[in-house]
Design an enzyme around this catalytic site. Structure first.
Site: not given
Ligand code: NAD
Ligand code: G6P
Ligand code: MN
Length: 433
Positions: A93, A253
């Site tokens: 990640r 988002y």
């Protein structure tokens, strides 16, 4: 016997899930919980699994918690399979977040290039799990939490024979809880008509006791303090006139799309100051596991709330409970569109409010999305489809296409540079390329 298998059981979120099962035990009397992990996660599985056992014991419930590295043993005759794994762990990640930033492009785990690569690593593994399920528990429900949850659900629907799949995200429930709090009402009185895609979901309307309060909520969301909803994304507030004209409630988002420059700058700034989110989470996780080791701890520690996935257990276990009991209540989940959103293909995964039945989610008809948001949603759906195809085929040109049609990638040339850089950095977890 009621058996649940959780893949990625070594996750620090496991106490969250276990708390959910304990709270709803009356409605969903799970008798076996199998936590599955891989060799690399063995130590984490051991620590968090032992905490899970102590939590169950303290609650006085008869849930047998099994810890295993043998996925097939765990899947055998399972009724529900939940997934919360991370291929390549937080190290991967961190690369998803760092590499795009070098090119001035958003570094984030589920949006832009990072989301593409998390999908490329994850989809082959989920399809492998689906093949095991076909053989070992063909009637089980797959509740997928693994990101990018929308793209993963799309891939399962398109490339596996598992039809009983539901993708889950904590953003909609986080928005419900957050807005309830802003309005000073109980969560149960709030309903939001959700429609869109995972991490690209809009609230088309908001109701308190069945009456629309959309205008009021719009006015609250112009204040930066009111727009965070998840711990991993700071809120920056929306322009009042923009929001009114948009006439839909964006999710956190959406800031990556409607405030792209600000978000890239802020992400770069915090990456330099405190590290990327993955690096922050690595430290958080270390502290959490230190806490989990304490033999006297037998509840979910409050420190877990610093993670972005808050309310995950509520979302996951309320969904499982409603399927199991054929409740028919309304919950936002990722499922096959089946005509609910007119502007999205029939057979694609969408995130939408659904009636939850024993036979699965029945999406509520939302009709056409407002014209101002329709294009972006369709573009992201195309991105998810092309990305899923790239993950399955391992075809370079398809991966390049996915990278370049993502609205957060500024050009084909920069897209190719990022793609090549990331293919090299992640090659260990991308055997298909
Ligand atoms: P993590 O890094 O702790 O990984 C969880 C576990 O998965 C680890 O113990 C790891 O060893 C294991 N794992 C890795 N590959 C595996 C495999 N092939 N089979 C089985 N286990 C495997 O991750 P985390 O931070 O706990 O997050 C877990 C997942 O949940 C991630 O994919 C994350 O993106 C997702 N997530 C989703 C939401 C949502 O809204 N849907 C919210 C939070 C987290
Ligand atoms: C929530 C999202 C997840 C995301 C997570 C990140 O916003 O719904 O999909 O992956 O939080 O949380 P973390 O604490 O890992 O940064
Ligand atoms: Mn999510």
């Amino acid at each position: 016997k009621l058996k649940v298998a959780t893949i990625g059981g070594g996750s620090s979120y496991t106490p969250e899930l276990v708390e959910g099962f304990i709270k709803r035990y009356d409605e969903f009397p799970v008798s076996e919980l199998w936590l599955v992990d891989i060799e690399a996660g063995k130590e984490k599985l051991e620590i968090v699994g032992n905490l899970a056992k102590r939590m169950v014991k303290k609650a006085g419930l008869r849930i047998d918690v099994h810890l295993t590295l043998d996925r097939r043993e765990a899947l055998k005759d399972a009724d529900f399979v939940t997934t919360q794994f991370r291929v390549g762990l937080l190290e991967a990640r961190a690369k998803d977040e760092r590499i795009p930033l070098k090119y001035g492009v958003l570094g984030q785990e589920t949006n832009g290039p990072g989301g593409l690569f998390k999908g490329l690593r994850t989809i082959p593994v989920i399809l492998d799990i689906c093949r095991d399920m076909e053989e070992l528990c063909p009637n089980a429900w797959l509740i997928n939490f693994t990101n990018p949850a929308g793209m993963v659900t799309e891939a399962v629907l398109r490339y596996s024979s598992i039809k009983k799949v539901v993708g889950l995200c904590n953003v909609p429930i986080g928005m419900e809880m957050g807005i309830a709090k802003l309005l000073g009402v109980e969560h149960s009185r709030i309903r939001i008509d959700f429609a869109g895609l995972n991490h690209m979901v809009y609230g088309l309307d908001v109701f308190v006791d069945g009456e629309s309060v959309k205008e009021k909520v719009f006015s609250l969301l112009t204040d930066a303090n009111n727009t965070s909803f998840v711990k991993n994304i700071p809120g920056y507030g929306w322009e009042p006139q923009f929001l009114k004209a948009l006439n839909a409630l964006p999710c956190p988002y959406h800031m990556y799309y409607y405030k792209t420059k600000t978000m890239v700058d802020k992400t770069l700034e915090s990456a330099e100051k405190e590290g990327t989110r993955a690096e922050v989470v690595q430290r958080l996780e270390k502290d959490l596991f230190e806490l989990y080791k304490d033999e006297n701890l037998n509840i979910k520690p409050p420190q877990l709330e610093k993670r972005g996935g808050a309310y995950y257990s509520d979302a996951a276990v309320r969904l499982i409970t409603s399927i199991y009991n054929d409740k028919g209540d309304i919950q936002p989940v990722n499922t096959m569109n089946a005509g609910a959103i007119a502007s999205i293909p029939y057979d694609s995964a969408v995130e939408v409010s659904c009636i939850i039945t024993k036979d699965g989610p029945r999406p509520l008809t939302m009709g056409d999305l407002p014209v101002a948001v329709r294009g972006l949603v369709q573009q992201i759906k195309s991105f998810e489809r092309v990305a899923a195809e790239a993950a399955v085929t391992g075809d370079y040109a398809t991966a390049l296409l996915a990278m370049c049609i993502n609205p957060l990638t500024p050009s084909d040339t920069v897209g190719k540079e990022i793609l090549d850089d990331m293919l090299e950095a992640h090659k260990e977890h991308l055997p298909q390329f």
